[in-house]
Motif scaffolding. Structure first.
Motif, short mmCIF file in Angstrom:
data_model
loop_
_atom_site.label_atom_id
_atom_site.label_comp_id
_atom_site.label_asym_id
_atom_site.label_seq_id
_atom_site.Cartn_x
_atom_site.Cartn_y
_atom_site.Cartn_z
N ASN A 211 0.79 -1.23 0.00
CA ASN A 211 0.00 0.00 0.00
C ASN A 211 0.82 1.28 0.00
N TYR A 213 2.84 4.57 -0.58
CA TYR A 213 2.73 5.52 -1.68
C TYR A 213 3.90 6.50 -1.73
N ILE A 230 0.70 1.32 -6.85
CA ILE A 230 0.04 2.42 -6.15
C ILE A 230 0.66 3.75 -6.58
N VAL A 234 -1.51 6.70 -8.55
CA VAL A 234 -1.70 8.03 -7.98
C VAL A 234 -0.98 9.09 -8.80
N LYS A 237 -2.97 11.14 -11.15
CA LYS A 237 -3.81 12.23 -10.66
C LYS A 237 -3.09 13.57 -10.76
N TRP A 246 -9.41 9.26 -15.50
CA TRP A 246 -10.10 8.55 -14.42
C TRP A 246 -10.36 7.09 -14.77
N PHE A 250 -9.33 4.38 -12.08
CA PHE A 250 -10.27 3.43 -11.46
C PHE A 250 -9.85 1.99 -11.73
N LEU A 257 -6.51 -2.98 -5.40
CA LEU A 257 -7.29 -3.42 -4.25
C LEU A 257 -7.29 -4.94 -4.08
N VAL A 260 -4.76 -7.00 -1.52
CA VAL A 260 -4.98 -6.79 -0.09
C VAL A 260 -6.34 -7.30 0.36
N VAL B 132 -6.87 -1.15 2.96
CA VAL B 132 -6.72 -0.52 1.65
C VAL B 132 -5.71 0.62 1.75
N SER B 133 -4.96 0.81 0.70
CA SER B 133 -3.96 1.88 0.67
C SER B 133 -4.58 3.26 0.89
N ALA B 135 -3.43 6.01 -0.04
CA ALA B 135 -3.33 6.81 -1.26
C ALA B 135 -4.48 6.50 -2.21
N ILE B 136 -4.81 5.21 -2.34
CA ILE B 136 -5.92 4.82 -3.21
C ILE B 136 -7.23 5.38 -2.65
N LEU B 139 -7.47 8.94 -3.49
CA LEU B 139 -7.80 9.08 -4.91
C LEU B 139 -9.29 8.88 -5.14
N ILE B 140 -9.83 7.79 -4.60
CA ILE B 140 -11.23 7.46 -4.83
C ILE B 140 -12.15 8.51 -4.20
N PHE B 141 -11.83 8.89 -2.96
CA PHE B 141 -12.70 9.86 -2.30
C PHE B 141 -12.60 11.24 -2.94
N ASP B 248 -0.21 11.08 3.59
CA ASP B 248 -0.58 10.67 2.24
C ASP B 248 -1.97 11.12 1.84
N VAL B 252 -2.75 13.27 -1.50
CA VAL B 252 -3.45 12.70 -2.65
C VAL B 252 -4.84 13.31 -2.81
N MET B 253 -5.56 13.46 -1.70
CA MET B 253 -6.97 13.83 -1.83
C MET B 253 -7.16 15.32 -2.13
#
Lengths: 282, 316
Positions: A211, A213, A230, A234, A237, A246, A250, A257, A260, B132-133, B135-136, B139-141, B248, B252-253
């Motif tokens: 995970n 980053y 990861i 990222v 972005k 996107w 995604f 995902l 993990v 869950v990472s 960073a991911i 990104l998603i949020f 992080d 990221v967010m």
């Protein structure tokens, strides 16, 4: 039949709503990864895709810049090497600190423990680069792996140490009578007994390194082919084409995902027991 | 260890009245050698490096290095409003997040600790976001909280808002969405801690409380809460440390949006001084002094909290 109380019903309703909230973002990610890019751009608020498409995965797999097979490969060896190193190291360290008497033991343990409370943050990447330069590794994913191999993971040492302490010392003494020295006792007698705690250490190390980053991002700067999954996802972005990427983000997130979540599905007891026995969050 | 005495002479030595086995000492140092090397090279050296550089003006080019004495530190305290704003934001973030997360996790833990069907399942599911990472998740949020995103859509479909909210356009909504996201990620850990603390409370205390006619609230406040007080302190401390170190998710967010206002200490440092995030002309020497001041602030908070909570403990 037991009477169902109104109160229980309310509790279950509350819990189920929470369950939906907890699962939703993950579900949303997977669902969005099957949307067409046009739909992601035009209608980003929709939950379910209008029509399912695998295009995002295909693009992500074959994209020149965002090359999932390479990112995956990097992530896999990065995670595997670090997880293996952490398991071996914490097993030995935990054993040494639980069983051995050597000059400086208390001091060393106190210093290691105090590391939990000292964070200089990311500024320390500069001196780390210096050291890597000296050993001719420069700034690279391999450089970071070397740093991680030598890193001290206090929490894991604590976990193993307390596990070893709970084993009867009679084991060590019997081994000694049979002619084992300190390190033989470890390999023949203690290490095989450590499986449960090492499974916990391993699964947490796997999760954490998969995970990660920030450090992989910094160490692979200007070297996209070395990025972990990861870091690569990222990086999209902050890239120039973020608004139209996107679909890749995604799809990449959904792929990231999977390992993990699979590990959690099979090993959730290990995660939970590891934390319940006093691990600290990273 | 007493068994040491039996072994042959020449294999043991004594320092300050303490007897050591040569073989054990030798293998001990070998077995922790990676940690010792790692400590010297990758922990101690970076700290000393940063301590030294905090007295210099240094932008990565060796010939430009200049000794400036206390100037960096004086500048932090006298001129660097943006840094202190980031420090303040760190506390604000903690004040938004912790009061939201801790009572919520405790409440859930009390519910799930009752003997009920499926509590193990719920516990497992509630912990899941934690694997869950970050960073991911960020990104998603960031997508979910975006202007046209799924959260605004659901809120307007439910007629809770008239116009879409620009979550990242204002400092407090931005901090709030960060706090929600981070809570989603971490509440499972605190839930686990609370549940294991509650499961250690002996059953008969509850039974006698029931016989005495104690209601649910008085049982909670007079039995559960005092019994888990020591764990509670640790949970809050870890929550505080974790929140102060938040990194992080912010990078990221929001990446500081709007306009750097949601940078907490750690991401602020990264965004100003670290390659890939900062400008290449960043004064790394100044960054070192920022790192040191930040580390001291966090250490001070941890120590103050420990002292304060020790006093609380004595009151019980």
């Amino acid at each position: 039949m037991k009477k169902i109380k109104a109160e229980d019903v309310i509790v279950y309703i509350v819990l189920s709503i929470l369950l939906i909230i907890v699962v939703f973002p993950l579900f949303y990610t997977v669902a969005a990864s099957f949307k067409t890019n046009a739909e992601l751009l035009a209608n980003p608020g929709a939950i379910l895709p209008k029509s399912l498409t695998m295009d995002n995965y295909i693009t992500a797999w074959n994209d020149e810049d965002f090359n999932v097979p390479i990112l995956l490969k990097n992530s896999i060896y990065y995670t595997a090497i670090i997880t293996f190193a952490i398991v071996m190291k914490s097993a030995m360290c935990g054993y040494v600190f639980a069983r051995a008497e050597f000059p400086g033991k208390k001091l060393i343990f106190a210093i290691f423990s105090s590391l939990l409370f000292i964070h200089l943050g990311t500024i320390t990447v500069y001196p780390l680069f210096n050291i890597l330069n000296i050993i001719r590794l420069n700034r690279s994913l391999w450089g970071l792996i070397v740093i991680k191999i030598f890193a001290i993971s206090v929490v894991n040492i604590y976990l193993v140490k307390s596990f070893v302490s709970s084993l009867p010392t009679g084991l060590d003494e019997a081994a000694k009578i049979d002619g084992c020295n300190f390190i033989q006792t470890f390999f023949y007698i203690i290490a095989p007994l450590l499986k449960p705690v090492l499974a916990t250490v391993g699964i947490l190390a796997f999760k954490n390194s998969w995970n990660e980053y920030l450090m992989p991002t910094i160490f692979t700067l200007g070297n996209p082919s070395q990025r972990t999954l990861i870091a690569g996802v990222v990086a999209l972005k902050s890239g120039g084409t973020a608004a139209t990427s996107w679909n890749l983000m995604f799809a990449g997130s959904a792929i990231a995902l999977v390992p993990v979540l699979v590990a959690y599905a099979f090993g959730n007891r290990l995660f939970i027991s590891g934390l319940a026995s006093g691990a600290v969050k990273e | 260890m007493k068994s040491v005495d039996k072994t042959a002479k020449g294999t043991a030595f004594t320092i300050r009245g303490k007897k050591y086995q040569k073989d054990t000492v030798f293998w001990s140092y070998i077995m922790i050698s990676t940690e010792l090397i790692g400590f010297l090279a990758f922990t101690l050296y970076p700290i000393l490096w940063a301590l030294r550089l905090s007295w210099f003006s240094y932008d990565g080019i060796p010939s430009n290095t200049r000794f400036v004495g206390w100037t960096n530190f004086i500048n932090i305290f006298k001129n660097d409003i943006i840094y202190w704003r980031a420090v303040l934001t760190t506390f604000e973030f903690a004040l938004v997040k912790i009061p939201m997360e801790i009572p919520f996790a405790l409440f859930l833990a009390v519910i799930l600790s009752k003997k009920m069907k499926g509590s193990g399942f719920y516990r497992t599911m509630f912990f899941m976001p934690n694997v869950v990472s970050v960073a991911i998740i960020g990104l998603i949020f960031s997508n979910m909280f975006s202007h046209m995103g799924v959260i605004n859509r659901m809120l307007s479909d439910a007629h809770l808002i008239k116009e879409n909210i620009g979550w990242f356009d204002h400092k407090w909504t931005s901090l709030f969405s960060l706090a929600i996201t981070d809570t989603w990620h971490t509440f499972g850990i605190n839930l686990l801690y609370f549940m294991s603390a509650i499961s250690n409370i002996p059953e008969d205390i509850y039974e006698s409380a029931k016989l005495d006619g104690a209601g649910r609230f008085s049982t909670f406040f007079k039995i559960t809460l005092p019994c888990i007080a020591p764990v509670f302190q640790i949970i809050i401390m870890m929550s505080v440390i974790g929140t102060l170190n938040t990194s992080d998710i912010v990078l990221v967010m929001t990446n500081g949006a709007p306009g750097g206002q949601t940078y907490t200490m750690m991401p602020y440092m990264t965004s100003k001084f670290v390659p890939g995030f900062a400008e290449t002309t960043a004064n790394i020497g100044y960054g070192c002094s920022i790192a040191i001041v930040s580390a001291l602030i966090m250490l001070a908070i941890t120590l103050i909290y420990n002292k304060f909570s020790a006093r609380l403990k004595n009151m019980y």
